[in-house]
Design a protein around this motif. Structure first.
Motif, PDB file in Angstrom:
ATOM      1  N   ILE A  66      -8.382  -0.167  -7.044  1.00  0.00           N
ATOM      2  CA  ILE A  66      -7.334  -0.598  -6.109  1.00  0.00           C
ATOM      3  C   ILE A  66      -6.637   0.617  -5.500  1.00  0.00           C
ATOM      4  N   ILE A  67      -6.361   1.639  -6.322  1.00  0.00           N
ATOM      5  CA  ILE A  67      -5.712   2.844  -5.790  1.00  0.00           C
ATOM      6  C   ILE A  67      -6.619   3.517  -4.762  1.00  0.00           C
ATOM      7  N   HIS A  78      -6.505   1.524  -1.558  1.00  0.00           N
ATOM      8  CA  HIS A  78      -5.248   1.725  -0.829  1.00  0.00           C
ATOM      9  C   HIS A  78      -5.224   3.078  -0.126  1.00  0.00           C
ATOM     10  N   THR A 120      -3.527  -0.580   2.600  1.00  0.00           N
ATOM     11  CA  THR A 120      -2.996  -1.927   2.362  1.00  0.00           C
ATOM     12  C   THR A 120      -3.608  -2.474   1.081  1.00  0.00           C
ATOM     13  N   LEU A 121      -2.934  -3.474   0.490  1.00  0.00           N
ATOM     14  CA  LEU A 121      -3.470  -4.128  -0.698  1.00  0.00           C
ATOM     15  C   LEU A 121      -3.896  -5.563  -0.424  1.00  0.00           C
TER      16      LEU A 121
END
Lengths: 81, 131
Positions: free
Chosen positions: B109-110, B113, B118-119
């Motif tokens: 996820i990092i 991003h 954006t997430l």
């Protein structure tokens, strides 16, 4: 008397789980997930699984919450759902 | 109506297990934010752990540590007095696997991003459409 405590903890588990996926702030979701893990830790101590209880307290409520908070601080707190 | 209350409270652990599993599955499928999806995956895993721990419990049983162990080895061990420790050991492994999965997912996820800023899943897909 034990089943009353168990029922209260079970209801708290459901409340914190639903709160963790509905709150509109990712840091709040991380903190609520930590509370959820700690409620599960209490539940397993009540149910006689003490080894699982302290593993959950250290790994689930400790390391997972730290990882979530670190990831949220490195990305963004904003969410739409 | 009282029958329904008895049915629900007698196996409350299993009802809560089903509710938690559905909450986690709903979060994994319907939520748009990637961190919310990971929270849902963790809730699903802990629901399965709750199911297995519920299997091992017995009424009027204590924690699975043998009483009268030192100096009184001639005592018979009554297995009915102790909770079943086999699901506990299996679920210790599951907890460790869950935190490893969580670490890998948050690292991905990092990285996402850093690339897309954006997430939200639909915004990432829209940026992929543009390219």
């Amino acid at each position: 008397m034990m089943w009353v405590i168990e029922m209260i903890v079970l209801i708290m588990v459901v409340i914190t789980a639903i709160g963790a996926i509905t709150v509109k702030d990712l840091l709040g979701a991380a903190i609520l997930f930590g509370a959820y893990s700690f409620m599960l830790c209490l539940l397993w101590a009540i149910m006689g699984a003490v080894d699982v209880a302290f593993t959950e307290a250290s790994v689930g409520a400790g390391i997972s919450t730290v990882l979530f908070v670190a990831a949220v601080f490195r990305t963004s707190r904003r969410t739409r759902d | 109506m009282p029958d329904l209350v008895v049915i629900i409270t007698a196996k409350l652990n299993y009802w809560v297990y089903i509710v938690l599993m559905m909450v986690g599955l709903y979060a994994m499928i319907a939520k748009n934010n990637l961190v919310k999806k990971v929270v849902g995956m963790n809730i699903l895993q802990t629901a399965i752990i709750l199911f297995f721990i519920s299997i091992g419990t017995k009424h009027n049983a204590t924690i699975p540590i043998i009483q009268h162990a030192h100096g009184l080895e001639t005592h018979a061990v009554q297995a009915v007095n102790y909770a079943n420790p086999l699901p506990h050991v299996l679920m210790l492994t599951a907890i460790v696997v869950a935190v490893a999965t969580l670490g890998v997912a948050l690292a991905l996820i990092i990285r996402l991003h850093r690339q897309y800023h954006t997430l939200e899943e639909d915004e990432i897909l829209a940026q992929l459409e543009e390219d």
